[in-house]
Structure formats: structure tokens, C-alpha cells
Design a protein around this motif. Sequence first.
Motif, mmCIF file in Angstrom:
data_model
loop_
_atom_site.group_PDB
_atom_site.id
_atom_site.type_symbol
_atom_site.label_atom_id
_atom_site.label_comp_id
_atom_site.label_asym_id
_atom_site.label_seq_id
_atom_site.Cartn_x
_atom_site.Cartn_y
_atom_site.Cartn_z
ATOM 1 N N SER A 96 0.690 -1.163 0.124
ATOM 2 C CA SER A 96 -0.119 0.001 0.108
ATOM 3 C C SER A 96 0.744 1.223 -0.168
ATOM 4 C CB SER A 96 -0.963 -0.057 1.028
ATOM 5 O OG SER A 96 -1.892 -0.869 1.077
ATOM 6 N N LEU A 111 -0.519 -14.055 -3.008
ATOM 7 C CA LEU A 111 0.482 -13.603 -2.370
ATOM 8 C C LEU A 111 1.496 -14.380 -1.690
ATOM 9 C CD1 LEU A 111 -1.853 -11.321 -1.899
ATOM 10 C CD2 LEU A 111 -1.343 -11.216 0.606
ATOM 11 N N PRO A 122 -0.845 -9.092 6.550
ATOM 12 C CA PRO A 122 -1.787 -9.914 6.102
ATOM 13 C C PRO A 122 -1.704 -11.471 6.767
ATOM 14 C CG PRO A 122 -1.191 -8.909 4.107
ATOM 15 C CD PRO A 122 -0.266 -8.572 5.270
ATOM 16 N N SER A 133 -5.682 -13.850 3.017
ATOM 17 C CA SER A 133 -5.702 -13.129 1.554
ATOM 18 C C SER A 133 -4.756 -13.642 0.678
ATOM 19 C CB SER A 133 -4.954 -11.760 2.194
ATOM 20 O OG SER A 133 -5.777 -11.034 3.305
ATOM 21 N N SER A 135 -5.321 -12.769 -3.098
ATOM 22 C CA SER A 135 -5.082 -11.933 -4.249
ATOM 23 C C SER A 135 -5.694 -10.407 -3.608
ATOM 24 C CB SER A 135 -6.133 -12.217 -5.584
ATOM 25 O OG SER A 135 -7.524 -12.423 -5.156
ATOM 26 N N LEU A 136 -4.866 -9.602 -4.385
ATOM 27 C CA LEU A 136 -5.017 -8.047 -3.723
ATOM 28 C C LEU A 136 -4.851 -7.212 -4.992
ATOM 29 C CD1 LEU A 136 -2.261 -7.529 -1.144
ATOM 30 C CD2 LEU A 136 -4.944 -7.900 -0.817
ATOM 31 N N THR A 138 -4.352 -3.179 -5.734
ATOM 32 C CA THR A 138 -4.062 -2.064 -4.873
ATOM 33 C C THR A 138 -3.904 -0.743 -5.732
ATOM 34 O OG1 THR A 138 -2.977 -3.416 -3.197
ATOM 35 C CG2 THR A 138 -2.742 -0.972 -3.007
ATOM 36 N N GLN A 153 -7.368 -0.688 -1.357
ATOM 37 C CA GLN A 153 -7.120 -2.108 -1.554
ATOM 38 C C GLN A 153 -8.352 -2.964 -1.390
ATOM 39 O OE1 GLN A 153 -4.530 -4.141 1.413
ATOM 40 N NE2 GLN A 153 -3.152 -3.863 -0.221
ATOM 41 N N ILE A 155 -9.364 -7.298 -1.598
ATOM 42 C CA ILE A 155 -8.950 -8.272 -1.484
ATOM 43 C C ILE A 155 -9.461 -9.563 -1.569
ATOM 44 C CG2 ILE A 155 -7.981 -9.634 0.830
ATOM 45 C CD1 ILE A 155 -7.621 -6.922 2.277
ATOM 46 N N ASN A 156 -9.171 -10.329 -2.331
ATOM 47 C CA ASN A 156 -9.675 -11.691 -2.593
ATOM 48 C C ASN A 156 -10.830 -11.468 -3.557
ATOM 49 O OD1 ASN A 156 -7.800 -13.148 -1.022
ATOM 50 N ND2 ASN A 156 -9.291 -13.664 0.586
#
Length: 243
Positions: A96, A111, A122, A133, A135-136, A138, A153, A155-156
Amino acid sequence: RADDLLHVVIPIGVSLASEKNFNHLLETMLVEAKTFCHADAGTLYLRTETNHLNPMIVRNDTLNFVMGGTSDIAVTLPTIPLYDATTNEPNHANISAYVALEGRSINVSDLTNAAKFDFSGPRAFEAQTGYHSHSLLTIPLRTAENHVLGVMQLINAKDAESGEVIAFDEALQPLMESFSSLAVAALEAYVREQGLRQEIQQLKIEIDETRRQHEVSAIVDTDFFQSLQAKARTMRRRLTPSD
């Protein structure tokens, strides 16, 4: 994608521009992005004057919790420093912080295999809650002048049919960047409007204070008031015991 931009992203951006509640504006920015990308969770950060990313809104469907925004629940996630407190080096280890500093989106499909960034946060969250967690996506909240106001961001990503956690579709990234541009424009408009309101209020206070001073001066400078002051001084001298 053009249809999505025309029929989904732009209308959302227009609706954001009319939002008058700051917390609801931020909340809508995250919720709409999360819905559009089929994300299970997400966090919206704003950049502070001390160069930190402050988590403002947190949503997680699997864990069924809501923090920040219009809820009465305070956000308990820590702030993220953009620079090392000792060396003042940019914090490129945190994804981030990296996105905020570089001003470009990062899409991580898994990740587990992403060695470039430090995902200890995470992993600690997973150890505490059991939430993994995977997949991301951002995205920087960047102004037209390339100034980053914060980071969103997601997430998932989830498959719309099976509900299985998958990587974020790369085709969604430019759409989300367009969405973030519209959201930032709405955010800037809100901040600008509030700034004008504060200036107007301050101006009113200053005008009221100036008016009060003029009114006091108008009273003090009259012959009647000067005469009362002279009489008061004479009475004080008479009442003061002589040595």
C-alpha cells in the motif's frame, strides 16, 4: 469494458459527486469498487500530513465485519508509514505504501508467491482471524495533478458463479483506475466545498468581530460616554482614602 465504463463506473462517479456526507462518500467509494470487482474484502486509506496511510474504511464479507465509515465501530488497523522513521527511506516493502509513493496500481494474483513485498501484516491477520488473503488489487487515489490522496486495496476476488477465490481480472484494473479518478474528483470537490464553508464561517466571525469593535468604538467615543468616564474617575478619587 467500454459498456462497463459507460453504464456502471461513470454513473457511480456522478453519484459520488453529489454526496454530502464525508464518511458515506468514502464508504461508497470502497463498497462500489468491492462490488464491481467481486472482492470479498477491502480497505480504503487516506494519506496524512505526517506521511502515513490511515485506514478509514474496512469491509470483510467472510468475517462479516465493518469498521469505519457510517458505522460506530472504530478502525483498529494500524497506520502505514510511507517512510522509515530512522532512515527516511521510502517504505517500498509495504504494498500500500509502495502504491501511494509510486502512484501506480499493483495487482497480485497470489500472495504466497509474491516475494517483492512484505506481507507480514496479512499473515498476522490470518493468524489472528483465520482469514487468508490470496489476491490483492491495490489502486492509488490520485488527483489530476498526480498527487496521491490515499490508496484503495481490494482483497480476494471471487468467481461470480462458484464463489471461489481467484485473481483479480487484469481487465478490471483500468476500469478501477477510471473509477478512482472519478472518486478522487468527488473527494476533492467535497474537501474544497468544506474549505469554502470554513472560510465563509471564518469570514463571518471576522466580520462580526470587526463590527463589534466598531460598535464599541462608536459608544466609547461619544461625548456622553466620555462624560460618564470623567464622573466615574471623580467619584473614585473621592472614595479613595487620603494618606
